[in-house]
Design a protein around this motif. Sequence first.
Motif, short mmCIF file in Angstrom:
data_model
loop_
_atom_site.label_atom_id
_atom_site.label_comp_id
_atom_site.label_asym_id
_atom_site.label_seq_id
_atom_site.Cartn_x
_atom_site.Cartn_y
_atom_site.Cartn_z
N PRO A 1 -9.46 5.52 -11.28
CA PRO A 1 -9.99 6.88 -12.25
C PRO A 1 -10.57 7.42 -11.23
N LYS A 2 -11.59 6.86 -10.29
CA LYS A 2 -12.62 7.44 -9.84
C LYS A 2 -11.90 8.02 -8.48
N ASN A 3 -10.61 7.73 -7.94
CA ASN A 3 -10.05 9.10 -7.44
C ASN A 3 -8.82 10.31 -7.66
N PHE A 4 -8.82 10.27 -9.15
CA PHE A 4 -7.92 10.72 -9.61
C PHE A 4 -9.23 12.47 -9.78
N PRO A 5 -8.53 13.52 -9.81
CA PRO A 5 -6.89 14.14 -9.55
C PRO A 5 -6.76 14.09 -7.43
N GLY A 6 -7.83 13.91 -6.50
CA GLY A 6 -7.84 13.56 -5.81
C GLY A 6 -6.92 13.34 -4.34
N CYS A 7 -7.35 12.04 -5.19
CA CYS A 7 -6.93 10.79 -4.16
C CYS A 7 -7.49 10.60 -3.02
N ILE A 8 -8.83 11.24 -2.88
CA ILE A 8 -8.84 11.47 -1.22
C ILE A 8 -9.12 10.12 -0.64
N ASP A 9 -10.46 9.22 -1.31
CA ASP A 9 -10.43 7.91 -1.10
C ASP A 9 -10.19 6.68 -1.29
N ASP A 10 -8.97 6.87 -1.96
CA ASP A 10 -7.64 5.67 -2.46
C ASP A 10 -6.99 4.83 -1.70
N ARG A 11 -7.43 4.52 -0.94
CA ARG A 11 -6.00 3.74 0.05
C ARG A 11 -4.93 3.14 -1.04
N ASN A 12 -4.58 3.17 -1.69
CA ASN A 12 -3.91 2.77 -2.86
C ASN A 12 -2.75 3.23 -3.35
#
Length: 131
Positions: A35-46
């Motif tokens: 949820p913290k990386n939605f909607p951009g997926c910037i820092d989401d390595r998964n």
Amino acid sequence: MATLPGAMPTGTLDVRLTDLRSTKGMIRLCLTADPKNFPGCIDDRNAVTRNFPAEDRGIRIAGIGRGDYAVSVIHDENNNAKLDTFAGIPREGFGFSRNPAIGFGPPKFSAAEFPLKGDATMQQVRIRYLL
């Protein structure tokens, strides 16, 4: 379905797009369970990110671990690898899984969240244009 010990069951997600105003440019898709990386997926390595021609109007992503996810999509018509805006308002198309209502800013993760429980799941994403 039998799985090997320690093997995580996986599924397939089909994302289909509707209401694209043109076939120009690229579709940029992000699939995340964070949820913290939605909607951009910037820092989401998964996160799972995919780019594909707008003329394709959809994509299949296989081998996804079962769980709760959200999808964000932009229609990058000029193919400059970003969502163009004017005074903070998107000039290019965008959409989210479950097609939540749009107010000021993107929806919360919970509004776009869907479960990937079985072998195959489909999300139809309506692309919206504000300008």
